[in-house]
Motif scaffolding. Structure first.
Motif, PDB file in Angstrom:
ATOM      1  N   HIS A   1       7.442 -10.174  -2.383  1.00  0.00           N
ATOM      2  CA  HIS A   1       6.567 -10.948  -3.419  1.00  0.00           C
ATOM      3  C   HIS A   1       7.035 -10.458  -5.044  1.00  0.00           C
ATOM      4  O   HIS A   1       6.758  -8.728  -5.309  1.00  0.00           O
ATOM      5  CB  HIS A   1       5.267 -10.590  -3.161  1.00  0.00           C
ATOM      6  CG  HIS A   1       4.323 -11.616  -4.371  1.00  0.00           C
ATOM      7  ND1 HIS A   1       4.223 -12.587  -3.963  1.00  0.00           N
ATOM      8  CD2 HIS A   1       3.669 -11.117  -5.908  1.00  0.00           C
ATOM      9  CE1 HIS A   1       3.719 -13.156  -5.105  1.00  0.00           C
ATOM     10  NE2 HIS A   1       2.922 -12.279  -5.530  1.00  0.00           N
TER      11      HIS A   1
ATOM     12  N   LYS B   1       8.947  -5.221   8.100  1.00  0.00           N
ATOM     13  CA  LYS B   1       7.705  -4.777   7.873  1.00  0.00           C
ATOM     14  C   LYS B   1       6.939  -4.166   6.552  1.00  0.00           C
ATOM     15  O   LYS B   1       5.494  -3.899   6.150  1.00  0.00           O
ATOM     16  CB  LYS B   1       7.998  -3.678   9.124  1.00  0.00           C
ATOM     17  CG  LYS B   1       7.737  -4.387  10.752  1.00  0.00           C
ATOM     18  CD  LYS B   1       7.871  -2.949  11.608  1.00  0.00           C
ATOM     19  CE  LYS B   1       8.634  -2.019  11.551  1.00  0.00           C
ATOM     20  NZ  LYS B   1      10.261  -2.151  12.195  1.00  0.00           N
ATOM     21  N   LYS B   2       7.944  -4.040   5.766  1.00  0.00           N
ATOM     22  CA  LYS B   2       7.221  -3.585   4.488  1.00  0.00           C
ATOM     23  C   LYS B   2       6.872  -4.505   3.803  1.00  0.00           C
ATOM     24  O   LYS B   2       7.619  -5.192   3.227  1.00  0.00           O
ATOM     25  CB  LYS B   2       8.385  -2.962   4.128  1.00  0.00           C
ATOM     26  CG  LYS B   2       7.709  -1.847   2.668  1.00  0.00           C
ATOM     27  CD  LYS B   2       8.406  -0.628   3.318  1.00  0.00           C
ATOM     28  CE  LYS B   2       8.084   0.662   1.651  1.00  0.00           C
ATOM     29  NZ  LYS B   2       8.773   2.023   2.532  1.00  0.00           N
ATOM     30  N   VAL B   3       5.602  -4.341   3.033  1.00  0.00           N
ATOM     31  CA  VAL B   3       5.167  -5.594   1.713  1.00  0.00           C
ATOM     32  C   VAL B   3       5.802  -4.661   0.287  1.00  0.00           C
ATOM     33  O   VAL B   3       5.112  -3.926  -0.052  1.00  0.00           O
ATOM     34  CB  VAL B   3       3.619  -5.161   1.812  1.00  0.00           C
ATOM     35  CG1 VAL B   3       2.843  -5.804   0.581  1.00  0.00           C
ATOM     36  CG2 VAL B   3       3.041  -6.015   2.782  1.00  0.00           C
ATOM     37  N   VAL B   4       6.588  -5.645  -0.275  1.00  0.00           N
ATOM     38  CA  VAL B   4       7.640  -5.274  -1.410  1.00  0.00           C
ATOM     39  C   VAL B   4       6.798  -6.425  -2.251  1.00  0.00           C
ATOM     40  O   VAL B   4       6.593  -7.059  -2.419  1.00  0.00           O
ATOM     41  CB  VAL B   4       8.985  -5.205  -1.526  1.00  0.00           C
ATOM     42  CG1 VAL B   4       9.592  -4.322  -2.880  1.00  0.00           C
ATOM     43  CG2 VAL B   4       8.808  -4.516  -0.471  1.00  0.00           C
ATOM     44  N   VAL B   5       6.211  -5.492  -3.929  1.00  0.00           N
ATOM     45  CA  VAL B   5       5.419  -5.820  -4.619  1.00  0.00           C
ATOM     46  C   VAL B   5       6.690  -5.156  -6.153  1.00  0.00           C
ATOM     47  O   VAL B   5       6.766  -4.156  -6.367  1.00  0.00           O
ATOM     48  CB  VAL B   5       4.223  -6.352  -4.803  1.00  0.00           C
ATOM     49  CG1 VAL B   5       3.672  -6.511  -6.494  1.00  0.00           C
ATOM     50  CG2 VAL B   5       3.147  -6.552  -3.758  1.00  0.00           C
ATOM     51  N   ILE B   6       7.388  -6.595  -6.465  1.00  0.00           N
ATOM     52  CA  ILE B   6       8.055  -6.218  -7.632  1.00  0.00           C
ATOM     53  C   ILE B   6       7.972  -6.784  -9.177  1.00  0.00           C
ATOM     54  O   ILE B   6       7.931  -8.593  -8.719  1.00  0.00           O
ATOM     55  CB  ILE B   6       9.149  -6.039  -7.148  1.00  0.00           C
ATOM     56  CG1 ILE B   6       9.350  -4.975  -6.156  1.00  0.00           C
ATOM     57  CG2 ILE B   6       9.950  -5.498  -8.927  1.00  0.00           C
ATOM     58  CD1 ILE B   6      11.296  -5.013  -5.509  1.00  0.00           C
TER      59      ILE B   6
ATOM     60  N   VAL C   1      17.634  -2.282  -5.642  1.00  0.00           N
ATOM     61  CA  VAL C   1      15.706  -1.929  -5.244  1.00  0.00           C
ATOM     62  C   VAL C   1      16.954  -1.622  -3.020  1.00  0.00           C
ATOM     63  O   VAL C   1      16.876  -3.263  -2.825  1.00  0.00           O
ATOM     64  CB  VAL C   1      14.924  -2.474  -5.531  1.00  0.00           C
ATOM     65  CG1 VAL C   1      14.011  -1.594  -4.510  1.00  0.00           C
ATOM     66  CG2 VAL C   1      14.586  -2.960  -6.826  1.00  0.00           C
TER      67      VAL C   1
ATOM     68  N   ASP D   1      14.913   0.245  -0.203  1.00  0.00           N
ATOM     69  CA  ASP D   1      14.109   0.987   0.048  1.00  0.00           C
ATOM     70  C   ASP D   1      14.280   1.204   2.047  1.00  0.00           C
ATOM     71  O   ASP D   1      14.648   0.575   3.094  1.00  0.00           O
ATOM     72  CB  ASP D   1      12.810   0.473   0.674  1.00  0.00           C
ATOM     73  CG  ASP D   1      11.458   1.479   0.850  1.00  0.00           C
ATOM     74  OD1 ASP D   1      11.335   1.898   0.666  1.00  0.00           O
ATOM     75  OD2 ASP D   1      11.200   0.672   2.197  1.00  0.00           O
ATOM     76  N   GLU D   2      14.642   1.775   2.081  1.00  0.00           N
ATOM     77  CA  GLU D   2      14.826   2.354   4.074  1.00  0.00           C
ATOM     78  C   GLU D   2      13.655   3.568   4.336  1.00  0.00           C
ATOM     79  O   GLU D   2      13.067   4.218   3.116  1.00  0.00           O
ATOM     80  CB  GLU D   2      16.518   2.797   3.963  1.00  0.00           C
ATOM     81  CG  GLU D   2      17.605   1.776   3.759  1.00  0.00           C
ATOM     82  CD  GLU D   2      17.626   0.787   4.842  1.00  0.00           C
ATOM     83  OE1 GLU D   2      17.779   0.796   5.739  1.00  0.00           O
ATOM     84  OE2 GLU D   2      17.481   0.011   4.774  1.00  0.00           O
ATOM     85  N   GLU D   3      13.365   3.330   5.035  1.00  0.00           N
ATOM     86  CA  GLU D   3      12.684   4.294   6.154  1.00  0.00           C
ATOM     87  C   GLU D   3      12.341   5.950   5.743  1.00  0.00           C
ATOM     88  O   GLU D   3      11.507   6.065   5.072  1.00  0.00           O
ATOM     89  CB  GLU D   3      12.777   4.583   7.388  1.00  0.00           C
ATOM     90  CG  GLU D   3      11.786   5.469   8.107  1.00  0.00           C
ATOM     91  CD  GLU D   3      12.220   5.524   9.657  1.00  0.00           C
ATOM     92  OE1 GLU D   3      12.860   4.965  10.786  1.00  0.00           O
ATOM     93  OE2 GLU D   3      11.309   6.630  10.403  1.00  0.00           O
ATOM     94  N   ASN D   4      14.437   6.595   5.119  1.00  0.00           N
ATOM     95  CA  ASN D   4      14.013   7.734   4.655  1.00  0.00           C
ATOM     96  C   ASN D   4      14.550   7.656   2.791  1.00  0.00           C
ATOM     97  O   ASN D   4      14.424   9.009   2.956  1.00  0.00           O
ATOM     98  CB  ASN D   4      15.077   8.501   5.105  1.00  0.00           C
ATOM     99  CG  ASN D   4      14.854   8.719   6.837  1.00  0.00           C
ATOM    100  OD1 ASN D   4      13.381   9.140   7.161  1.00  0.00           O
ATOM    101  ND2 ASN D   4      16.125   8.650   7.654  1.00  0.00           N
ATOM    102  N   ALA D   5      14.881   7.094   2.046  1.00  0.00           N
ATOM    103  CA  ALA D   5      15.316   6.708   0.684  1.00  0.00           C
ATOM    104  C   ALA D   5      14.994   4.946   0.681  1.00  0.00           C
ATOM    105  O   ALA D   5      14.932   4.674   1.215  1.00  0.00           O
ATOM    106  CB  ALA D   5      16.701   7.493   1.345  1.00  0.00           C
ATOM    107  N   LEU D   6      14.708   5.517  -0.756  1.00  0.00           N
ATOM    108  CA  LEU D   6      14.415   4.691  -2.063  1.00  0.00           C
ATOM    109  C   LEU D   6      15.554   4.517  -3.060  1.00  0.00           C
ATOM    110  O   LEU D   6      15.068   5.951  -3.364  1.00  0.00           O
ATOM    111  CB  LEU D   6      12.732   4.723  -2.801  1.00  0.00           C
ATOM    112  CG  LEU D   6      13.032   4.075  -3.454  1.00  0.00           C
ATOM    113  CD1 LEU D   6      12.717   2.503  -3.029  1.00  0.00           C
ATOM    114  CD2 LEU D   6      11.277   3.439  -3.873  1.00  0.00           C
TER     115      LEU D   6
END
Lengths: 365, 365
Positions: free
Chosen positions: B312, B326-331, B339, B341-346
């Motif tokens: 979003h 599966k991840k909700v992203v609000v920016i 940007v 975003d991975e399981e182990n790193a952002l």
């Protein structure tokens, strides 16, 4: 079956309010695990556990009650394994703090009609624990001896527009050895003010922040409900003998949702005249927003707060960055941002627009 | 034991190069799962699988080889379950594309000395698949009939300074029914140019992008190695009978690391004179950087690419946002950002500084 005997001796109880769903701290806080259950300060302990441990300095675990929503009962017991299960009071619905306090009073009354109890938030921070314990002890004593409604009022450190204010009626009363030393009569409670009004409040020296910490005897608060919010008592007291028995939860599940949704501030405090406050300089923060967390925590040279162990920042200023300790985070060039990375959600939002987050998330979920 | 019979019939093979560790796409790409194994376009399929399926339009799975680093063998077989296990050629060390192509040629020779084979990257994108298949088919035909080294040259669409260029020697030769229609002799290969030079190249109409796609016969390429890089062949051919047998991997593990680290471009192409190119308008992208991915993919009204299903965005412009579905992203409020975003790193990084990421990550991990 009652598990506690009625007694003629007074005793102090503490009820910790832990039913909030903390929607402002999304995505760290979710309905499944709201703020009070989070280690939001990164100290290795949830806020509710810190609060509980603080309360143990005043009363034993047997006299601490956690008042929460039904769905959080298991979480409460997980975070507070020392707590007797029957001390978790489960609200079947969210009816604000008015009915919540009335229910708590009725439960405590069933154990000890002479009890005095404090109502405290589960998710605030107190830096000056010793001062806090001493002020609360004083509040217990004053509430019992005077039959008064007592609040801890926080000495304001800035003209914050996010809090309600307590207006003082007089100079603090009493002599040096009197338990009323440092206790003030409350003239009125004021809603969150605008900036100019907040500045006037703070410069006048006659106002304190309302931190939602109350102390009163069972007798005093139930009388206050009878006078000021009798409908709530009428609903909850249809079968008063249920309190403290194995039947209590079933009974509460039936009647509680029928009570009026109203805050204890509005239902009782604003309508009572035996209300006193103890000005308290206790290093308090309600940690109500990411910004308050940013204000509260240690910052690096770029005025940035980092919660997370593998965060690598380049040219990132005046921000708050929170992530799981297992996650590598690399950020360049953000200024005045909130970045919160959780397993199921990522938030990257300007600090100044924090108040929008609640609405954005509501529209999403 | 040889599992394939030597034959006197020519046959087409394709070798897909999949040994890269894709450090530029961190954190999506990691050494454990480099770019070619990622669904970097968000289409539900990894780049290597898309490449493999494209190749199946030209040759059967039995004649597709994947050349990769040993550590990726299991990943290759997981992504390409149709592939015979013996068709995964495992490099024990990273010695660049020179030794890699020589090894591939020797393996194919052991199966069919008359074979013609293509060498193709595993992690590029081809939008115009039909044109691509037709150009490659033509390259096979031309390479076999002329004993030529053939490359597909990409018609440039902008003066990109990130690619090598192929300079054409002549107008394209041949008549309409000649397989050489649209095939041009190569005058030279040019390294990545500066902006002005790139602009000159593109406006002259005499240059193509070098996309690292080559076609040649086993015979042609081994002869070219013999002439231009004999040391590589000498090292690899100490026991030539090992190729195609169960002993091959052991043998390669011993000798391969001793070969010179050199690209096939430098070792062979720049030193040969029977090099031709087929100008190809095939919707190609090497997806070498987040910026190239941003250029390539569909953008919203704010010129932002979103890879992720629950993203979003508010006031977020000219950025690329990639996350797990599966991840909700609000920016809110980002401009010109990457940007990921991975399981182990952002990663949250300015697009213009993308070239720094590799170094930053290197210093961290």
């Amino acid at each position: 079956m009652k598990t506690n005997q009625l007694t003629n001796q007074s005793a102090n109880y503490i009820a910790i309010m832990a039913g909030g769903i903390g929607s402002r701290f999304w995505p760290a806080s979710t309905v499944d695990r709201p703020k009070q259950f989070l280690d939001i300060l990164g100290i290795g302990e949830s806020l509710i556990r810190t609060t509980f441990k603080r309360c143990l300095k005043l009363v034993p675990a047997e006299r601490i009650l956690i008042v929460t929503n039904k769905r959080y009962k298991a979480l409460v017991l997980e975070h507070l394994p020392e707590l007797p299960e029957r001390n978790v009071l489960c609200e079947p619905s969210m009816n604000n703090t008015g009915p919540c306090v009335a229910y708590t009073a009725l439960r405590i009354q069933s154990e000890n009609p002479k009890a005095v109890f404090a109502v405290l938030p589960s998710d605030h921070v107190i830096l000056k624990e010793e001062a806090y314990v001493s002020k609360l002890a004083q509040a217990f004593e004053f509430a019992e001896s005077r039959g008064a409604i007592v609040t801890l009022g926080i000495t304001p450190t800035r003209p914050d527009t996010g809090y309600g204010y307590i207006e003082l009626d007089c100079q603090c009363e009493g002599g040096e050895n009197d338990p009323s030393v440092g206790v003030c009569k409350v003239a009125s409670f004021r809603e969150k003010p605008d900036t100019q009004t907040a500045e006037e409040y703070v410069s006048s020296g006659n106002y304190l922040w309302n931190a939602g910490m109350f102390v009163w005897s069972v007798d005093t608060i139930l009388k206050a409900f009878k006078t000021n919010a009798p409908d709530i008592l009428n609903v909850l007291c249809q079968n008063k003998s249920a309190f403290g028995t194995d039947d209590e939860q079933n009974y509460i599940d039936k009647v509680y949702p029928k009570t009026e949704n109203i805050s204890v501030d509005y239902a009782i405090l604003e309508r009572s005249d035996n209300v006193f406050t103890i000005p308290s300089d206790i290093g308090w923060s309600d940690l109500g927003t990411w910004n308050s967390l940013h204000d509260y925590l240690d910052k690096d040279d770029n005025h940035t707060v980092t919660l997370g162990e593998q965060t690598h920042l380049i040219d990132t200023k005046n921000s708050i960055i929170r992530s799981d300790s297992k996650k590598v985070v690399v950020i360049k060039g953000l200024e005045d941002y909130i970045v919160v990375d959780e397993e199921n959600a990522l938030l990257i939002y300007p600090k100044k627009d924090e108040q929008e987050i609640k609405q954005v998330v509501k529209s999403l979920l």
